[in-house]
Each structure stands twice: as structure tokens, then as C-alpha cells.
Design a protein around this motif. Structure first.
Motif, PDB file in Angstrom:
ATOM      1  N   SER A   1       0.813  -1.215   0.000  1.00  0.00           N
ATOM      2  CA  SER A   1       0.000   0.000   0.000  1.00  0.00           C
ATOM      3  C   SER A   1       0.847   1.266   0.000  1.00  0.00           C
ATOM      4  N   ASN A   2       2.175   1.123  -0.023  1.00  0.00           N
ATOM      5  CA  ASN A   2       3.048   2.298   0.066  1.00  0.00           C
ATOM      6  C   ASN A   2       4.015   2.376  -1.122  1.00  0.00           C
ATOM      7  N   LYS A   3       3.548   1.967  -2.304  1.00  0.00           N
ATOM      8  CA  LYS A   3       4.411   1.999  -3.491  1.00  0.00           C
ATOM      9  C   LYS A   3       4.533   3.434  -4.012  1.00  0.00           C
ATOM     10  N   ILE A   4       5.710   3.745  -4.572  1.00  0.00           N
ATOM     11  CA  ILE A   4       5.927   5.093  -5.112  1.00  0.00           C
ATOM     12  C   ILE A   4       6.473   5.010  -6.538  1.00  0.00           C
ATOM     13  N   LYS A   5       6.296   6.128  -7.255  1.00  0.00           N
ATOM     14  CA  LYS A   5       6.872   6.291  -8.581  1.00  0.00           C
ATOM     15  C   LYS A   5       7.723   7.547  -8.501  1.00  0.00           C
ATOM     16  N   VAL A   6       8.955   7.471  -8.970  1.00  0.00           N
ATOM     17  CA  VAL A   6       9.845   8.634  -8.918  1.00  0.00           C
ATOM     18  C   VAL A   6       9.564   9.511 -10.135  1.00  0.00           C
ATOM     19  N   VAL A   7       9.244  10.792  -9.887  1.00  0.00           N
ATOM     20  CA  VAL A   7       8.877  11.729 -10.953  1.00  0.00           C
ATOM     21  C   VAL A   7       9.772  12.956 -10.871  1.00  0.00           C
ATOM     22  N   LYS A   8      10.195  13.431 -12.048  1.00  0.00           N
ATOM     23  CA  LYS A   8      11.033  14.641 -12.083  1.00  0.00           C
ATOM     24  C   LYS A   8      10.125  15.855 -12.280  1.00  0.00           C
ATOM     25  N   THR A   9      10.263  16.839 -11.412  1.00  0.00           N
ATOM     26  CA  THR A   9       9.447  18.058 -11.491  1.00  0.00           C
ATOM     27  C   THR A   9      10.040  19.009 -12.535  1.00  0.00           C
ATOM     28  N   PRO A  10       9.261  20.015 -12.959  1.00  0.00           N
ATOM     29  CA  PRO A  10       9.814  21.000 -13.904  1.00  0.00           C
ATOM     30  C   PRO A  10      11.050  21.721 -13.360  1.00  0.00           C
ATOM     31  N   GLY A  11      11.179  21.774 -12.049  1.00  0.00           N
ATOM     32  CA  GLY A  11      12.355  22.426 -11.446  1.00  0.00           C
ATOM     33  C   GLY A  11      13.584  21.540 -11.425  1.00  0.00           C
ATOM     34  N   GLY A  12      13.455  20.300 -11.908  1.00  0.00           N
ATOM     35  CA  GLY A  12      14.599  19.385 -11.966  1.00  0.00           C
ATOM     36  C   GLY A  12      14.766  18.525 -10.740  1.00  0.00           C
ATOM     37  N   LYS A  13      13.867  18.657  -9.751  1.00  0.00           N
ATOM     38  CA  LYS A  13      13.948  17.862  -8.527  1.00  0.00           C
ATOM     39  C   LYS A  13      13.253  16.516  -8.739  1.00  0.00           C
TER      40      LYS A  13
END
Length: 122
Positions: free
Chosen positions: A17-29
């Protein structure tokens, strides 16, 4: 060097129930986006195949959608598939027909006995 990503909720463990997806923000973070669990399709109560025409959602989400998305226009619409309903109808019809045939045969037998008694007396 790889950038580290931390969970955004209080649960610190890698559970279902605690799965994540790593996403890059427009700010590069890089940030962690929590992923919802995928829903399993509703199944037929008799044969177990997935019901066509019924939305596949997580249990609580069914409260927010219309009734037409949760059922199909048929008897046992959201719980049995069409083939199982058809076999139930046929089975019910055949059992009622069998009862009628039994009754007719019993009546014929009673009439025969009465006729035999009358001819035996005379």
C-alpha cells in the motif's frame, strides 16, 4: 551521483500500500508520487470470469460512481455473467416442467386404478 527520494507519508516501509513512482518536477527535482493499488475486475459469483460492463475500481470508489457503471440491465446484473443467468433460468424451467410431468403421470395412474376398480366390481 544518484539523487535520493524520500517517502511523503508517515509509513517508512516498502509495503503493497506504500508503493511510489519517482517523478522529475519542472524544477529538476526528483519527488516520490504515491501509486494507488490497481483494482481487480468484479467476478461472476458462479463461474468466476470477469464481469463485462462493470467498472473495475477499488472497493470504496464504487460509492462515488453511478449505478449504471456498477451493473448491467439484466437479472443478477452486477453479480453473475449472462451464461450463468441463462443456465439458472433453464434449470428452473426444467425442474418446474419435471414437477408438472410427475403430477400428470400421478393423475393418470389414479384414474387407471379407479377404472380398474369399476370394471372389477361389475
Amino acid at each position: 551521483m544518484a539523487q535520493r527520494v524520500t517517502y511523503r507519508r508517515r509509513n517508512p516501509y516498502n509495503t503493497k500500500s506504500n508503493k511510489i513512482k519517482v517523478v522529475k518536477t519542472p524544477g529538476g527535482k526528483l519527488i516520490a508520487q504515491h501509486v494507488k493499488k490497481i483494482a481487480s475486475r468484479p467476478k461472476c459469483g458462479d463461474c468466476g470470469i470477469a464481469l463485462p460492463g462493470v467498472a473495475a475500481l477499488r472497493p470504496r470508489e464504487y460509492a462515488n460512481i453511478s449505478k449504471t457503471s456498477k451493473t448491467v440491465q439484466r437479472a443478477y446484473g452486477g453479480s453473475l455473467c449472462g451464461n450463468c443467468v441463462k443456465t439458472r433460468v433453464i434449470r428452473a424451467f426444467l425442474t418446474s416442467e419435471q414437477a408438472i410431468v410427475k403430477k400428470v403421470l400421478k393423475d393418470a395412474e389414479i384414474k387407471e386404478k379407479k377404472a380398474a376398480k369399476k370394471t372389477g366390481k361389475k
